[in-house]
Structures are given as structure tokens and as C-alpha cells.
Design an enzyme around this catalytic site. Structure first.
Site, PDB file in Angstrom:
ATOM      1  N   ARG A 165       0.827  -1.222   0.000  1.00  0.00           N
ATOM      2  CA  ARG A 165       0.000   0.000   0.000  1.00  0.00           C
ATOM      3  C   ARG A 165       0.862   1.274   0.000  1.00  0.00           C
ATOM      4  O   ARG A 165       0.547   2.250   0.690  1.00  0.00           O
ATOM      5  CB  ARG A 165      -0.941   0.041   1.200  1.00  0.00           C
ATOM      6  CG  ARG A 165      -2.014  -1.019   1.214  1.00  0.00           C
ATOM      7  CD  ARG A 165      -2.986  -0.883   0.047  1.00  0.00           C
ATOM      8  NE  ARG A 165      -4.155  -1.717   0.238  1.00  0.00           N
ATOM      9  CZ  ARG A 165      -4.206  -3.028  -0.047  1.00  0.00           C
ATOM     10  NH1 ARG A 165      -3.168  -3.630  -0.576  1.00  0.00           N
ATOM     11  NH2 ARG A 165      -5.313  -3.707   0.163  1.00  0.00           N
ATOM     12  N   SER A 237     -10.543  -0.448   3.593  1.00  0.00           N
ATOM     13  CA  SER A 237      -9.730  -0.629   4.801  1.00  0.00           C
ATOM     14  C   SER A 237      -9.248   0.720   5.294  1.00  0.00           C
ATOM     15  O   SER A 237      -8.565   1.431   4.564  1.00  0.00           O
ATOM     16  CB  SER A 237      -8.488  -1.464   4.497  1.00  0.00           C
ATOM     17  OG  SER A 237      -8.833  -2.743   4.094  1.00  0.00           O
ATOM     18  N   GLU A 333      -4.476   3.527   6.511  1.00  0.00           N
ATOM     19  CA  GLU A 333      -4.288   3.330   5.070  1.00  0.00           C
ATOM     20  C   GLU A 333      -4.872   4.523   4.316  1.00  0.00           C
ATOM     21  O   GLU A 333      -4.372   4.944   3.278  1.00  0.00           O
ATOM     22  CB  GLU A 333      -4.973   2.043   4.608  1.00  0.00           C
ATOM     23  CG  GLU A 333      -4.532   1.666   3.207  1.00  0.00           C
ATOM     24  CD  GLU A 333      -5.508   0.805   2.457  1.00  0.00           C
ATOM     25  OE1 GLU A 333      -6.056   1.291   1.454  1.00  0.00           O
ATOM     26  OE2 GLU A 333      -5.715  -0.340   2.870  1.00  0.00           O
TER      27      GLU A 333
END
Ligand code: EPU
Length: 337
Positions: A165, A237, A333
Site C-alpha cells: 500500500r 480498509s 491506510e
């Protein structure tokens, strides 16, 4: 030249559906329009914020910037041999439309990334990933426009410095480039990756394994776990799965034998943050207008009328609870602005 709006509501431009006002807003439809906009004297000294569909963003205040929402479109096959194709996709394409296109054409590589919200231009920034595949596995190169010099530069896969990520566009080059086109290397020979979670089991229920059934299965799994932003505004998320050292892992697994983990690079371990949050009893937790989703504890929800600060407070509460239980600090995130 694209129209520039003043005091523009970003409510429809973030999947949390949070009200935030952009000082200026424009949606250029071509590189030329984008360059023209960035050359405007009025905006030279104004900070710029690039947004796709806002599916990984949390606004906690109004945005004193020129918000640019690239609407550059196009999917183009630019190279082909017996095994591979190289496809050039404009930043403003909807990610899942591109996945659908590639499945229809019989090109493999991104079918596991079906149904991820967002635009193609945002995909390399956070190296989107799901069901054992990451964007970095199929990315050939990125063409991006430097905001200062107004020059198009190509970045190879390696130059993008992809990690979980993460990429150079989120770190060293944050706010410096606008992604214009992303090039993908897709395969005509199908090499399915089905080892993640229950993907294989779910597929076996259908019987046939092909690009379309893999896509359909991924979509079904996502639909069953993840809330649709149109119904329950969210940004997927909210937290990353934490990566911890071997030593910390050994201590934790002794104390929490049911811990969910995956081996990561350099003898590290990646923990399922959803499981950590769930263990703390926070799955389905609700406080006024915000809450933790009932099927997937990584996802925070705006039940309607919440502010960005309400979501942020909830995220901090989750982070604190997980820290007090496991001694692990969760990272966001989602980009908090
Ligand atoms: N789990 C729980 N409780 C929960 C959530 C998860 O116990 O509330 C457990 C599950 O049972 C499973 C494990 O945690 O054993 C992992 O769960 P899951 O397969 O749902 O994946 P995840 O690690 O929670 C990641 C990505 C998702 C991606 C899925 C599938 C991150 C931060 N999230 O979630 O990505 O769709 O894997 O590959 O890496 C996103 O980035 O927005 C996103 C949704």
C-alpha cells in the site's frame, strides 16, 4: 480550458460522503487542459490536491487548494506479442471498468483486483492490492506530469518504489506529480492466483475456472464482506495490516494463539488488523453517526451526517484500544487531510 469552480463541495467526491469545501475545483479532460490549468497565473502559488474518486480519503477540514480531478479517458492497446499485451490507460478511467475490459478481452493479471473502487490514476499511488495480487505485479510504467516543471516523465515499475500500500508517489514525490497514464503488462496465457483465503473454495463451487469466473467470485466475496459506499459511506480498509518483527511476533503468538498472520518479506510477519480490532470487541461498534463495520472491522462507516473529525476520533479510539491490548500501533491506510 476546463472550468474552474470556486467554493466547490467535495461531498460527492469522497466515498465517506463528508462535506468539505474546496477553494477551487477543476476536472481537466486532457493533458493539454491540465497543463493550461497549471499555467494559469491565478493558480501558480495555490497548493494543488489531486483526487480520483476519493475512495481512500478522509477530509477533516475545508481544502484551501486547487483540487484537480482528472477526467482524462482512454484505454489503448499499444503492444502485443503471443504472450503479452501492453495497455495504456488514462488516469481518469474508473479502475473496475478497466478490469472488466481486460477480462472481456481475455487478458489476465488484474482479475483478482476486481471491484476495487477508485480511478486508474490513483491505483499506483497506494499500490492497490487484493486476493494475493498487487498492482506492482502488472504495472509496466507510469507517465506523470510534474506540477512545477509541467513535464511528462516516465517511471518504470522499479522507480515507483512499490511496497505494501505504498509507492514513491505517496512518499518522496508526494504532491509533486499528477499521474497521467498507467501502462500495464497483461498476459494472454492465464496463470490464475487462487491461493488467497477462500477464493479457490468459492470458485470450485462454480466449477469452471476462467477470467470471468475469477472476477465474479472476487466480486461476490467483496460484496459479502465490504459495504458498498453508496449504501454505507466508507473508504475500504481504514488501517493497514501491520508488519512486525519475528521477535514481537513470537511474543504475541504465545499470548494470543489465535492471532491471524501471514509471513512477510525479511522474516517479518503481517498481522490481520481486522482480526486485532475484532478481538478487541470493536467489530460493529457504533458511536453516534460513525461506526466499525459489522462484517469487516478494518472498515469505518459514516452512518450519515458525520464530519471527518467524527471518523478520525473513531479511528483514534480503535488505534488506542488495539495498542492497549497488543502493543501495536495501527497505521492509517486512508489519507487523512
Ligand atoms: N478478520 C477478522 N475480523 C475482521 C476482519 C478480518 O477476524 O473483522 C480476519 C479474517 O477472518 C481473515 C483475516 O482477518 O482471517 C484477513 O481478512 P480479509 O481476508 O478480509 O483481508 P484483510 O487483511 O482484512 C486485506 C486488504 C483489503 C483486501 C483484502 C483481500 C489491507 C489493509 N486490506 O484485508 O483491501 O480487499 O485483504 O485481499 O491490506 C482496501 O485496501 O481498502 C481493502 C479492502
Amino acid at each position: 480550458m476546463s472550468q474552474v469552480f470556486n467554493n466547490f463541495s467535495l461531498k460527492e467526491f469522497n466515498t465517506f460522503n463528508i462535506e468539505a469545501i474546496a477553494k477551487y475545483f477543476a476536472a481537466p479532460q486532457s493533458i493539454d487542459e491540465l497543463i493550461f490549468l497549471l499555467q494559469e497565473k491565478e493558480f501558480l502559488k495555490v497548493p494543488k490536491l489531486i483526487i480520483g474518486s476519493g475512495s481512500n480519503l478522509l477530509f477533516t477540514k475545508d481544502i484551501e487548494a486547487l483540487v484537480i480531478h482528472p477526467e482524462i479517458k482512454g484505454i489503448e492497446l499499444i503492444e502485443e506479442n503471443q504472450e503479452h499485451v501492453i495497455v495504456k490507460v488514462a488516469a481518469g478511467e474508473v479502475w473496475d471498468n478497466f478490469v472488466e475490459w481486460s477480462v472481456r478481452k481475455g487478458y489476465s493479471g488484474i482479475e483478482n483486483l476486481s471491484f476495487i473502487p477508485g480511478r486508474v490514476g490513483a491505483a499506483p499511488v497506494q499500490n492497490i492490492g487484493a486476493y494475493g495480487v498487487e498492482l506492482k505485479d502488472v504495472l509496466y510504467k507510469v507517465d506523470a506530469l510534474s506540477i512545477e516543471q509541467l513535464e511528462l516523465t516516465s517511471f518504470t515499475n522499479q522507480e515507483c518504489a512499490f511496497a505494501y500500500r505504498n509507492s514513491i508517489f505517496k512518499n518522496k514525490l508526494r504532491g509533486k506529480y499528477i499521474i497521467a497514464h498507467v501502462y500495464f503488462k497483461l498476459s494472454k496465457k492465464h496463470n490464475f492466483k487462487l491461493n488467497y483465503g477462500n477464493l479457490k473454495n468459492e470458485l470450485q463451487k462454480i466449477g469452471q475456472i476462467n477470467l470471468q469466473t475469477v472476477r465474479d467470485t472476487v466480486i461476490n466475496i467483496r460484496r459479502s464482506k465490504l459495504p458498498e459506499p453508496e449504501e454505507l459511506p466508507n473508504a475500504g480498509s481504514f488501517f493497514k495490516n501491520p508488519v512486525i518483527s519475528d521477535e514481537t511476533f513470537k511474543q504475541l503468538i504465545t499470548e494470543f494463539p489465535s492471532l491471524v498472520y501471514y509471513p512477510a518479506d525479511n522474516s517479518m510477519y503481517k498481522l490481520a488488523a481486522g482480526w486485532l480490532i475484532d478481538y478487541c470487541g470493536l467489530k460493529g461498534y457504533r458511536k453516534d453517526k460513525v461506526g466499525v463495520h459489522k462484517n469487516q472491522a478494518l472498515v469505518l462507516i459514516n452512518y450519515g451526517g458525520a464530519s471527518g473529525k467524527d471518523i478520525l476520533n473513531l479511528a483514534e479510539h480503535v488505534r488506542k484500544t488495539v495498542f492497549n491490548t497488543f502493543g501495536i500501533k495501527l497505521e492509517f491506510e486512508v489519507n487523512v487531510l
